[in-house]
Design a protein around this motif. Sequence first.
Motif, PDB file in Angstrom:
ATOM      1  N   MET A  99       3.299  22.672   2.907  1.00  0.00           N
ATOM      2  CA  MET A  99       2.024  22.766   3.631  1.00  0.00           C
ATOM      3  C   MET A  99       1.221  21.479   3.501  1.00  0.00           C
ATOM      4  O   MET A  99       0.626  20.991   4.466  1.00  0.00           O
ATOM      5  N   SER A 100       1.213  20.906   2.290  1.00  0.00           N
ATOM      6  CA  SER A 100       0.471  19.676   2.053  1.00  0.00           C
ATOM      7  C   SER A 100       1.057  18.509   2.847  1.00  0.00           C
ATOM      8  O   SER A 100       0.323  17.734   3.468  1.00  0.00           O
ATOM      9  N   LEU A 101       2.384  18.401   2.852  1.00  0.00           N
ATOM     10  CA  LEU A 101       3.036  17.317   3.574  1.00  0.00           C
ATOM     11  C   LEU A 101       2.868  17.475   5.083  1.00  0.00           C
ATOM     12  O   LEU A 101       2.719  16.488   5.809  1.00  0.00           O
ATOM     13  N   ARG A 102       2.906  18.727   5.557  1.00  0.00           N
ATOM     14  CA  ARG A 102       2.712  18.961   6.988  1.00  0.00           C
ATOM     15  C   ARG A 102       1.318  18.517   7.423  1.00  0.00           C
ATOM     16  O   ARG A 102       1.146  17.889   8.468  1.00  0.00           O
ATOM     17  N   LYS A 103       0.316  18.832   6.591  1.00  0.00           N
ATOM     18  CA  LYS A 103      -1.054  18.430   6.898  1.00  0.00           C
ATOM     19  C   LYS A 103      -1.195  16.916   6.866  1.00  0.00           C
ATOM     20  O   LYS A 103      -1.839  16.319   7.737  1.00  0.00           O
ATOM     21  N   ALA A 158      11.646  18.560   1.742  1.00  0.00           N
ATOM     22  CA  ALA A 158      10.996  19.697   1.092  1.00  0.00           C
ATOM     23  C   ALA A 158      11.320  21.000   1.816  1.00  0.00           C
ATOM     24  O   ALA A 158      11.522  22.044   1.178  1.00  0.00           O
ATOM     25  N   ARG A 159      11.365  20.958   3.136  1.00  0.00           N
ATOM     26  CA  ARG A 159      11.711  22.158   3.899  1.00  0.00           C
ATOM     27  C   ARG A 159      13.151  22.605   3.622  1.00  0.00           C
ATOM     28  O   ARG A 159      13.427  23.798   3.502  1.00  0.00           O
ATOM     29  N   GLU A 160      14.057  21.630   3.552  1.00  0.00           N
ATOM     30  CA  GLU A 160      15.461  21.957   3.275  1.00  0.00           C
ATOM     31  C   GLU A 160      15.612  22.580   1.885  1.00  0.00           C
ATOM     32  O   GLU A 160      16.366  23.540   1.701  1.00  0.00           O
ATOM     33  N   GLU A 161      14.884  22.033   0.917  1.00  0.00           N
ATOM     34  CA  GLU A 161      14.952  22.579  -0.439  1.00  0.00           C
ATOM     35  C   GLU A 161      14.330  23.966  -0.493  1.00  0.00           C
ATOM     36  O   GLU A 161      14.824  24.861  -1.192  1.00  0.00           O
ATOM     37  N   GLN A 218       7.137  12.204   6.932  1.00  0.00           N
ATOM     38  CA  GLN A 218       8.003  13.119   7.677  1.00  0.00           C
ATOM     39  C   GLN A 218       9.360  13.285   6.990  1.00  0.00           C
ATOM     40  O   GLN A 218       9.938  14.376   7.020  1.00  0.00           O
ATOM     41  N   LYS A 219       9.852  12.230   6.364  1.00  0.00           N
ATOM     42  CA  LYS A 219      11.113  12.317   5.624  1.00  0.00           C
ATOM     43  C   LYS A 219      10.952  13.253   4.415  1.00  0.00           C
ATOM     44  O   LYS A 219      11.810  14.110   4.161  1.00  0.00           O
ATOM     45  N   GLU A 220       9.845  13.081   3.686  1.00  0.00           N
ATOM     46  CA  GLU A 220       9.577  13.959   2.537  1.00  0.00           C
ATOM     47  C   GLU A 220       9.418  15.413   2.984  1.00  0.00           C
ATOM     48  O   GLU A 220       9.887  16.345   2.311  1.00  0.00           O
ATOM     49  N   LEU A 221       8.769  15.616   4.115  1.00  0.00           N
ATOM     50  CA  LEU A 221       8.557  16.961   4.639  1.00  0.00           C
ATOM     51  C   LEU A 221       9.890  17.617   4.983  1.00  0.00           C
ATOM     52  O   LEU A 221      10.111  18.801   4.664  1.00  0.00           O
ATOM     53  N   ILE A 250       0.847  -1.192   0.000  1.00  0.00           N
ATOM     54  CA  ILE A 250       0.000   0.000   0.000  1.00  0.00           C
ATOM     55  C   ILE A 250       0.884   1.244   0.000  1.00  0.00           C
ATOM     56  O   ILE A 250       1.673   1.451   0.929  1.00  0.00           O
ATOM     57  N   PRO A 251       0.794   2.084  -1.031  1.00  0.00           N
ATOM     58  CA  PRO A 251       1.646   3.280  -1.104  1.00  0.00           C
ATOM     59  C   PRO A 251       1.182   4.354  -0.126  1.00  0.00           C
ATOM     60  O   PRO A 251       0.003   4.434   0.215  1.00  0.00           O
ATOM     61  N   CYS A 252       2.115   5.174   0.306  1.00  0.00           N
ATOM     62  CA  CYS A 252       1.800   6.236   1.263  1.00  0.00           C
ATOM     63  C   CYS A 252       1.572   7.587   0.596  1.00  0.00           C
ATOM     64  O   CYS A 252       0.919   8.458   1.182  1.00  0.00           O
ATOM     65  N   HIS A 253       2.118   7.779  -0.610  1.00  0.00           N
ATOM     66  CA  HIS A 253       2.027   9.087  -1.246  1.00  0.00           C
ATOM     67  C   HIS A 253       0.607   9.436  -1.675  1.00  0.00           C
ATOM     68  O   HIS A 253       0.246  10.599  -1.777  1.00  0.00           O
TER      69      HIS A 253
END
Length: 208
Positions: free
Chosen positions: A163-167, A146-149, A140-143, A74-77
């Motif tokens: 914002m989307s990943l944080r939500k 994304a914040r670093e970038e 959380q890893k993707e978030l 089951i994918p998480c994205h």
Amino acid sequence: TNTRRLPLPLVRYLVCPASPLQLSPHSPSSLDSRNPRPQGTPKHQPIMAQSTGSLFKDAQRQTNSVEVPDVSRIPCHDYSFFKTELNRMRKIDDNVTYRLNRTDVVRAEDHLDCQEVWEFLYAMRQARGLLIDRCVEETQKELKEAREELATKPSRGLETEVMSLRKQASVLLSEKDIEQILAEETYELFNDKCRSYRVPRDQRPGHA
């Protein structure tokens, strides 16, 4: 004075005659000639006519007819797909606990049946927990990335993604809280109905 008392079952079901379903159990029309019901069993409530023992067996059959899904597929994205699969697994649990809730206390000699039901419920809980934990970690890893970038290359698109990943991370963490509540409710119900089977300590809710 001679006061005639109606039989108790008749008093219970003899109500407004306008409804065709509210019949006395003594009335011939309230019995199916091919499959007669015992007196006092309302015809329009067939599920209540089941014995509590057969309802427990229904719960046990549910555990035998369903396999614990492989949540690694089951994918998480795709949160919509994730939520659909999570709800589907919770619904499987509901089908078992619904029947378990309607039974009397299971006989002591049926403790092996209780063990089978518990092991299924526990396996499903573990699968859901693994899925949620994996998706929380991935999100959380993707978030973080994304914040670093965003810090080095500010853009409207990255701001929206953060914002989307944080939500999504927040919603996933709330699913962990829901699982904890469901685990406690299921454990309490199981203990009430299957008193002859002792759930292993490391499988109880809240065990570290």
